[in-house]
Design an enzyme around this catalytic site. Structure first.
Site, mmCIF file in Angstrom:
data_model
loop_
_atom_site.group_PDB
_atom_site.id
_atom_site.type_symbol
_atom_site.label_atom_id
_atom_site.label_comp_id
_atom_site.label_asym_id
_atom_site.label_seq_id
_atom_site.Cartn_x
_atom_site.Cartn_y
_atom_site.Cartn_z
ATOM 1 N N CYS A 39 -54.574 -21.439 63.565
ATOM 2 C CA CYS A 39 -55.544 -20.348 63.739
ATOM 3 C C CYS A 39 -55.407 -19.371 62.578
ATOM 4 O O CYS A 39 -55.763 -18.211 62.676
ATOM 5 C CB CYS A 39 -55.347 -19.669 65.087
ATOM 6 S SG CYS A 39 -53.693 -19.010 65.333
ATOM 7 N N SER A 40 -54.886 -19.850 61.475
ATOM 8 C CA SER A 40 -54.682 -19.048 60.272
ATOM 9 C C SER A 40 -55.756 -19.371 59.235
ATOM 10 O O SER A 40 -56.254 -20.485 59.177
ATOM 11 C CB SER A 40 -53.311 -19.369 59.679
ATOM 12 O OG SER A 40 -53.169 -18.782 58.410
#
Length: 89
Positions: free
Chosen positions: A24-25
């Site tokens: 989720c980066s």
């Protein structure tokens, strides 16, 4: 840490199996940089395209066959996806 997680998961994978690496980066350090290093260290790993991604609200990552979801462009959460297959060598 990301590289270690990916490497360990791939080590447990059977030949012919698939593994999806997703974060989720939005940073290249946790995404494309990890994928590049992983591929250098694992000759039996091959990146695979994801057919369904053609209809996803995403763009290609810096590496072909990787995908990025950018919240400012696609109104989604930030996300990175890469799919690997384990080859027999």
């Amino acid at each position: 840490m990301q590289l270690s997680l990916l490497t360990n998961g791939f080590r447990l994978l059977k030949v012919g199996g698939s593994l999806v690496y997703s974060t989720c980066s939005l940073t290249t350090a946790q995404n494309e940089d990890v994928v590049e290093q992983f591929l250098k260290e694992n000759v039996s790993a091959e990146l695979q395209g994801i057919e369904a991604a053609r209809s996803w609200p995403c763009k290609g990552g810096r590496i072909p066959k990787t995908y990025r979801f950018d919240p400012s462009t696609y109104q989604t959460s930030g996300l990175f996806v890469a799919k690997f297959t384990k080859l027999a060598l």
